[in-house]
Design a protein around this motif. Structure first.
Motif, short mmCIF file in Angstrom:
data_model
loop_
_atom_site.label_atom_id
_atom_site.label_comp_id
_atom_site.label_asym_id
_atom_site.label_seq_id
_atom_site.Cartn_x
_atom_site.Cartn_y
_atom_site.Cartn_z
N GLU A 279 0.85 -1.19 0.00
CA GLU A 279 0.00 0.00 0.00
C GLU A 279 0.89 1.24 0.00
O GLU A 279 1.92 1.30 0.65
CB GLU A 279 -0.90 0.01 1.23
CG GLU A 279 -1.97 -1.08 1.24
CD GLU A 279 -3.01 -0.86 0.15
OE1 GLU A 279 -3.32 0.33 -0.17
OE2 GLU A 279 -3.51 -1.86 -0.39
N ALA A 280 0.45 2.26 -0.74
CA ALA A 280 1.18 3.52 -0.76
C ALA A 280 1.01 4.23 0.58
O ALA A 280 -0.04 4.15 1.23
CB ALA A 280 0.69 4.41 -1.89
N GLU A 281 2.05 4.92 1.00
CA GLU A 281 2.04 5.70 2.23
C GLU A 281 1.93 7.17 1.87
O GLU A 281 2.62 7.65 0.97
CB GLU A 281 3.33 5.44 3.02
CG GLU A 281 3.58 3.99 3.35
CD GLU A 281 4.97 3.76 3.89
OE1 GLU A 281 5.32 4.41 4.92
OE2 GLU A 281 5.72 2.95 3.31
N GLN A 282 1.08 7.90 2.56
CA GLN A 282 0.92 9.32 2.26
C GLN A 282 1.95 10.14 3.03
O GLN A 282 2.20 9.92 4.22
CB GLN A 282 -0.48 9.81 2.62
CG GLN A 282 -0.72 11.25 2.20
CD GLN A 282 -2.18 11.64 2.20
OE1 GLN A 282 -3.05 10.81 2.48
NE2 GLN A 282 -2.49 12.89 1.88
N ILE A 283 2.54 11.10 2.33
CA ILE A 283 3.50 12.02 2.95
C ILE A 283 3.15 13.44 2.53
O ILE A 283 2.45 13.67 1.55
CB ILE A 283 4.96 11.71 2.55
CG1 ILE A 283 5.11 11.76 1.02
CG2 ILE A 283 5.41 10.38 3.09
CD1 ILE A 283 6.54 11.76 0.55
N ASP A 284 3.67 14.40 3.28
CA ASP A 284 3.46 15.80 2.99
C ASP A 284 4.81 16.44 2.70
O ASP A 284 5.71 16.41 3.54
CB ASP A 284 2.80 16.48 4.19
CG ASP A 284 2.48 17.94 3.92
OD1 ASP A 284 2.65 18.40 2.76
OD2 ASP A 284 2.04 18.65 4.87
N LEU A 285 4.95 16.96 1.51
CA LEU A 285 6.20 17.63 1.15
C LEU A 285 6.15 19.11 1.53
O LEU A 285 7.06 19.84 1.27
CB LEU A 285 6.46 17.50 -0.36
CG LEU A 285 6.61 16.07 -0.88
CD1 LEU A 285 6.83 16.09 -2.38
CD2 LEU A 285 7.75 15.37 -0.18
#
Length: 285
Positions: A279-285
């Protein structure tokens, strides 16, 4: 299935044990990941899709450089050994700045595609299908003319193909009509080699090839930017002693997205043809 990015472990196993970092504005760069997995099956890969800010192709150069820097720094935090820019728009304007800022090998997709086009053309007339940003940058024109001053380059922006790819509309009458419209100027120019100058576009490879052959004849070559950059990445890693060490297991993958990771994961499985990816992991740039 997460890649081992612990720096101490990587040092003990040698530089080749570190993962490859790959980034794109969204899903299109997964075509490069698929090609990389085909020729480098033992490499661990960390992929970042900046889905919150897709598409990059309509952005100004300064904005693209800023976004690319944020993506690349995120990959560096995972101790990658090399970064592959799976985005023609970024490859057109940002590689040199990233190399300076990161002190890390950074590979783009422009030069591999240009070399393949020069090798493929018999008439010396090459077409480039790309985003408006890549066409405006004239990066392919510079790369091709550096290799061959006798080769003419004809650029054609194809902006609709990126959102169609992101929405999963890669078959049917809608993408066919768009492809046909974009190929018409290249057919009039008499090109005999067409570079897919956006990593989203290989998703339409069969459709583009079919329409190109119908409009220009069976000898026209359509060049997949994903496979060309994968082949050159393998050569680069081998030349630097950075190939993953021999091992029985296949390489692992870690996926990051800056927006809607669940949707990203579903599309990623479709594009990669692999139901086992994480599963893709969400990140904040």
């Amino acid at each position: 299935m997460k890649a081992d990015t612990d720096p101490a472990t990587a040092r003990q196993a040698g530089p080749g044990a570190a993962p490859l970092g790959v980034f794109d504005s969204g899903l299109g760069g997964l075509t490069v990941v698929r090609a990389l997995r085909a020729v480098l099956p033992h490499e661990d890969i960390v992929y970042l899709g900046d889905t919150a800010r897709v598409p990059y192709g309509t952005r100004g150069a300064a904005t693209v450089v800023k976004y690319a820097g944020a993506c690349a720094r995120q990959l560096v935090s995972h101790r990658v050994k090399t970064i592959v820019i799976a985005c023609n728009t970024v490859s057109a304007v940002a590689p040199e700045q990233l190399r300076i800022d990161l002190d890390l090998p950074v590979l783009g997709v422009i030069e591999p595609g240009a070399r393949a086009a020069v090798a493929a053309t018999k008439t010396g007339r090459v077409g480039i299908l790309a985003t408006p940003g890549t066409i405006f940058s004239q990066a392919y024109t510079r790369a091709v003319t550096t290799l061959s001053t006798r080769t003419e380059v004809f650029g054609q922006a194809a902006p609709l193909l990126v959102p169609l790819a992101e929405e999963g509309w890669i078959e049917g009458e809608v993408p066919r009509l768009a492809v046909r419209r974009y190929l018409e100027p290249l057919a009039r120019a008499g090109v005999d080699a067409i570079v897919l100058g956006c990593t989203h576009y290989p998703l339409f490879f069969s459709l583009i090839e079919e329409e190109a052959h119908a409009m220009m004849g069976p000898d026209v070559r359509v060049i997949d930017s994903a496979t060309t950059v994968a082949a050159e990445t393998r050569s680069f890693l081998a030349s630097r002693g950075l190939l993953a060490p021999p091992r029985e297991r296949a390489g692992t993958m870690r996926l990051f997205a800056t927006d809607v990771p669940r949707s990203f994961s579903e599309m990623a499985r479709r594009f990669l043809g692999d139901e086992q990816i994480p599963e893709a992991e969400q990140i904040d740039l």
